[in-house]
Design a protein around this motif. Structure first.
Motif, PDB file in Angstrom:
ATOM      1  N   GLN A 198       0.818  -1.206   0.000  1.00  0.00           N
ATOM      2  CA  GLN A 198       0.000   0.000   0.000  1.00  0.00           C
ATOM      3  C   GLN A 198       0.854   1.259   0.000  1.00  0.00           C
ATOM      4  O   GLN A 198       0.525   2.251  -0.667  1.00  0.00           O
ATOM      5  CB  GLN A 198      -0.926  -0.002   1.221  1.00  0.00           C
ATOM      6  N   ALA A 199       1.970   1.237   0.731  1.00  0.00           N
ATOM      7  CA  ALA A 199       2.870   2.393   0.726  1.00  0.00           C
ATOM      8  C   ALA A 199       3.490   2.607  -0.656  1.00  0.00           C
ATOM      9  O   ALA A 199       3.600   3.755  -1.126  1.00  0.00           O
ATOM     10  CB  ALA A 199       3.964   2.200   1.778  1.00  0.00           C
ATOM     11  N   ALA A 200       3.890   1.521  -1.316  1.00  0.00           N
ATOM     12  CA  ALA A 200       4.451   1.650  -2.664  1.00  0.00           C
ATOM     13  C   ALA A 200       3.411   2.178  -3.652  1.00  0.00           C
ATOM     14  O   ALA A 200       3.710   3.024  -4.507  1.00  0.00           O
ATOM     15  CB  ALA A 200       4.992   0.298  -3.124  1.00  0.00           C
ATOM     16  N   ARG A 237      -0.678   5.902  10.348  1.00  0.00           N
ATOM     17  CA  ARG A 237      -1.150   5.526  11.681  1.00  0.00           C
ATOM     18  C   ARG A 237      -1.181   4.006  11.841  1.00  0.00           C
ATOM     19  O   ARG A 237      -0.797   3.478  12.893  1.00  0.00           O
ATOM     20  CB  ARG A 237      -2.539   6.120  11.914  1.00  0.00           C
ATOM     21  N   ARG A 238      -1.616   3.289  10.817  1.00  0.00           N
ATOM     22  CA  ARG A 238      -1.638   1.824  10.899  1.00  0.00           C
ATOM     23  C   ARG A 238      -0.236   1.238  10.956  1.00  0.00           C
ATOM     24  O   ARG A 238       0.047   0.323  11.751  1.00  0.00           O
ATOM     25  CB  ARG A 238      -2.399   1.264   9.698  1.00  0.00           C
ATOM     26  N   VAL A 239       0.658   1.759  10.130  1.00  0.00           N
ATOM     27  CA  VAL A 239       2.041   1.265  10.143  1.00  0.00           C
ATOM     28  C   VAL A 239       2.711   1.586  11.479  1.00  0.00           C
ATOM     29  O   VAL A 239       3.446   0.757  12.040  1.00  0.00           O
ATOM     30  CB  VAL A 239       2.827   1.876   8.964  1.00  0.00           C
ATOM     31  N   GLN A 240       2.441   2.760  12.004  1.00  0.00           N
ATOM     32  CA  GLN A 240       3.020   3.139  13.287  1.00  0.00           C
ATOM     33  C   GLN A 240       2.524   2.235  14.405  1.00  0.00           C
ATOM     34  O   GLN A 240       3.283   1.886  15.314  1.00  0.00           O
ATOM     35  CB  GLN A 240       2.662   4.603  13.587  1.00  0.00           C
ATOM     36  N   SER A 347      11.209   0.443   7.762  1.00  0.00           N
ATOM     37  CA  SER A 347      11.504   0.929   6.412  1.00  0.00           C
ATOM     38  C   SER A 347      10.240   1.445   5.726  1.00  0.00           C
ATOM     39  O   SER A 347      10.268   2.487   5.059  1.00  0.00           O
ATOM     40  CB  SER A 347      12.130  -0.201   5.585  1.00  0.00           C
ATOM     41  N   THR A 348       9.126   0.731   5.897  1.00  0.00           N
ATOM     42  CA  THR A 348       7.856   1.215   5.346  1.00  0.00           C
ATOM     43  C   THR A 348       7.452   2.539   5.969  1.00  0.00           C
ATOM     44  O   THR A 348       6.991   3.461   5.277  1.00  0.00           O
ATOM     45  CB  THR A 348       6.756   0.175   5.576  1.00  0.00           C
ATOM     46  N   LEU A 349       7.643   2.660   7.272  1.00  0.00           N
ATOM     47  CA  LEU A 349       7.324   3.925   7.945  1.00  0.00           C
ATOM     48  C   LEU A 349       8.227   5.047   7.459  1.00  0.00           C
ATOM     49  O   LEU A 349       7.772   6.202   7.317  1.00  0.00           O
ATOM     50  CB  LEU A 349       7.460   3.740   9.457  1.00  0.00           C
ATOM     51  N   ASN A 350       9.485   4.739   7.178  1.00  0.00           N
ATOM     52  CA  ASN A 350      10.395   5.768   6.645  1.00  0.00           C
ATOM     53  C   ASN A 350       9.949   6.221   5.251  1.00  0.00           C
ATOM     54  O   ASN A 350      10.064   7.413   4.911  1.00  0.00           O
ATOM     55  CB  ASN A 350      11.819   5.229   6.595  1.00  0.00           C
ATOM     56  N   THR A 353       7.073   8.493   5.853  1.00  0.00           N
ATOM     57  CA  THR A 353       7.561   9.752   6.426  1.00  0.00           C
ATOM     58  C   THR A 353       8.211  10.622   5.353  1.00  0.00           C
ATOM     59  O   THR A 353       8.004  11.846   5.323  1.00  0.00           O
ATOM     60  CB  THR A 353       8.554   9.457   7.554  1.00  0.00           C
ATOM     61  N   SER A 354       8.987   9.996   4.472  1.00  0.00           N
ATOM     62  CA  SER A 354       9.596  10.759   3.369  1.00  0.00           C
ATOM     63  C   SER A 354       8.529  11.323   2.433  1.00  0.00           C
ATOM     64  O   SER A 354       8.634  12.474   1.973  1.00  0.00           O
ATOM     65  CB  SER A 354      10.556   9.856   2.589  1.00  0.00           C
ATOM     66  N   LEU A 355       7.497  10.522   2.177  1.00  0.00           N
ATOM     67  CA  LEU A 355       6.408  11.010   1.332  1.00  0.00           C
ATOM     68  C   LEU A 355       5.663  12.165   1.997  1.00  0.00           C
ATOM     69  O   LEU A 355       5.309  13.148   1.331  1.00  0.00           O
ATOM     70  CB  LEU A 355       5.442   9.862   1.028  1.00  0.00           C
ATOM     71  N   LYS A 356       5.460  12.074   3.298  1.00  0.00           N
ATOM     72  CA  LYS A 356       4.799  13.166   4.016  1.00  0.00           C
ATOM     73  C   LYS A 356       5.657  14.423   3.993  1.00  0.00           C
ATOM     74  O   LYS A 356       5.150  15.553   3.844  1.00  0.00           O
ATOM     75  CB  LYS A 356       4.505  12.737   5.458  1.00  0.00           C
ATOM     76  N   GLU A 357       6.967  14.255   4.154  1.00  0.00           N
ATOM     77  CA  GLU A 357       7.860  15.411   4.070  1.00  0.00           C
ATOM     78  C   GLU A 357       7.841  16.018   2.670  1.00  0.00           C
ATOM     79  O   GLU A 357       7.895  17.259   2.526  1.00  0.00           O
ATOM     80  CB  GLU A 357       9.283  14.991   4.447  1.00  0.00           C
ATOM     81  N   TYR A 358       7.751  15.175   1.654  1.00  0.00           N
ATOM     82  CA  TYR A 358       7.678  15.695   0.291  1.00  0.00           C
ATOM     83  C   TYR A 358       6.377  16.467   0.083  1.00  0.00           C
ATOM     84  O   TYR A 358       6.358  17.518  -0.577  1.00  0.00           O
ATOM     85  CB  TYR A 358       7.780  14.537  -0.704  1.00  0.00           C
ATOM     86  N   ILE A 359       5.286  15.964   0.647  1.00  0.00           N
ATOM     87  CA  ILE A 359       4.017  16.686   0.551  1.00  0.00           C
ATOM     88  C   ILE A 359       4.098  18.008   1.296  1.00  0.00           C
ATOM     89  O   ILE A 359       3.620  19.054   0.814  1.00  0.00           O
ATOM     90  CB  ILE A 359       2.870  15.810   1.095  1.00  0.00           C
TER      91      ILE A 359
END
Length: 446
Positions: A198-200, A237-240, A347-350, A353-359
């Protein structure tokens, strides 16, 4: 996969073939209700029965059983609140609970009860549940083949006389995991794979959309980014929660030791059989004792009784030391297993997090662009206000000379030209003064 689904799903009763209930009619969107959940199993919930998929630990065979909640509670020694975590009608966060005789696992679509002898999985139409059953059966069969090779190892070693070959097959591998850990590993792998997929998918959709938004700011693109960010927050939130659950298990050695069900069952069996043997030995000793032999109440116990007592104490100490070392080793094995999937979920959470930072960076860039456009509009408005003030000077002069009184200047033919020239020069000087002031105060780039 289709054959497995037909084999695992319970047969449909005859009364449900021509059922015209409104709950089985498709909704307005054309999708059936409770998609991904066995509707027949939910219907039987009111009758106290629910469909479960049982995977045997010894053979790896799976079968569909229908039992009620109280039978599961007695069978697995679980309280009712633990079974609520597995209810498909409610949404609970990811949880891994270690109990006395079972492990309750609620990881995304995988909701199961793991014991030392079996896995009870809620019967569902979800593809990840079927993949979990297939993968667990495959690993159990592979482990069974490995155990056959290990059992044949010492015989081959005696026949061939090769020490390294005997060490390879005769000894137990340090990577061996008991059944409950293998079932837990498959559940963790399924959950981590599902969340990573789902993250990909979210990454593939997000980056082109954000690049399009930076090039063209529109209401449609902003709405798409808003929905994307909502999905990202929910998935994060689910991954966390999965990551926190694994980390909490790794930090608590007691919970990890509680999850080693095979070792606890082996200890209980050894205590049970050991107690039976001691009772039988005591009875046999009483039966062989001579009735005519005199017994002195102050005499010391015989040497055999002392030796037996000493050996019993030494054996108990040895068993306790061995069990503690085995528990430490098993905790280390489970900790290594959890660490492996902690790295995966981290790694999935990272990624998220990178995608959120990009947004967030894209939002900052858009805000900067909007601020720049707003500043340009303010500067243009300031220029228009200044020009309006200069033009208003002509209105003031026209208002003054429009008064109803006579002056000699009205008789001069060139007076009108001089008034226009002087007013225009004065307005230009005032406008230039304003521009110089704006440039001096850096209110606009000139």
């Amino acid at each position: 996969m289709a054959d497995l689904k037909e084999r695992l799903l319970p047969p449909k009763p005859a009364s449900a073939i021509n059922l015209r209930d409104a709950s089985y009619r498709p909704s307005a969107s054309g999708r059936p209700p409770f998609q991904g959940v066995d509707v027949l199993g939910l219907k039987k919930r009111g009758q106290g029965l629910r469909s479960w998929i049982r995977v045997d630990a010894a053979t790896g065979d799976s079968q569909v059983i229908e039992v009620d909640k109280f039978t599961i509670m007695r069978r697995c020694d679980l309280p009712a609140r633990d079974l609520r975590l597995l209810d498909p009608l409610f949404v609970y966060p990811s949880t891994i609970l270690g109990r006395e005789k079972a492990i309750v696992v609620n990881l995304e679509q995988i909701r199961c009860i793991i014991t030392a002898d079996e896995v009870l999985l809620l019967n569902s139409l979800d593809s990840y549940v079927l993949q979990y059953v297939v993968e667990l059966q495959r690993r159990l069969r592979v482990a069974g083949v490995g155990e056959v090779w290990q059992s044949e190892g010492p015989d081959l070693n005696r026949r061939i006389g090769n020490k390294s070959f005997g060490d390879m097959f005769g000894n137990t591998s340090p990577d061996y995991l008991p059944f409950e850990f293998r079932a837990l590993e498959v559940a963790l792998e399924a959950a981590c794979t599902f969340l990573d997929a789902q993250a990909a998918e979210l990454e593939i959709e997000a980056y082109p959309l954000l690049d399009e938004l930076t090039s063209k700011i529109s209401t449609l693109n902003l709405e798409r980014v808003r929905r994307l960010k909502s999905r990202l927050v929910a998935l994060t939130r689910r991954v966390q929660k999965v990551r926190d659950e694994i980390e909490q298990l790794m930090d608590d050695d007691g919970d990890m030791a509680e999850m080693y069900l095979t070792e606890k069952k082996r200890r209980m069996d050894s205590l049970f059989y050991g107690g039976e043997q001691s009772v039988m030995g005591y009875r046999s000793n009483d039966g062989t004792q001579s009735i005519s032999a005199p017994v002195s109440p102050v005499s010391s116990p015989p040497e055999s009784r002392r030796l037996e007592k000493t050996l019993s104490i030494a054996r108990s100490r040895h068993d306790s030391m061995r069990s503690s070392e085995s528990a430490t080793e098993n905790i280390e094995e489970l900790e290594m297993l959890l660490e492996a999937y902690f790295v995966v979920i981290d790694s999935t959470l990272n990624k998220l997090t990178s995608l959120k930072e990009y947004i967030d960076d894209t939002e900052d860039f858009i805000n900067i662009q909007l601020d720049n456009v707003r500043n340009q509009l303010i500067q243009f408005e300031l220029l228009l206000t200044t020009a309006t003030f200069v033009v208003a000077i002509f209105g003031v002069v026209a208002g003054i000379f429009g008064m109803n009184f006579m002056i000699p200047m009205f008789d001069n033919p060139s007076a009108f030209t001089w008034v226009l020239v002087i007013t225009g020069v004065t307005g230009a000087v005032i406008f230039s003064s304003f521009l110089w002031f704006f440039k001096y105060r850096r209110l606009m780039p000139l």
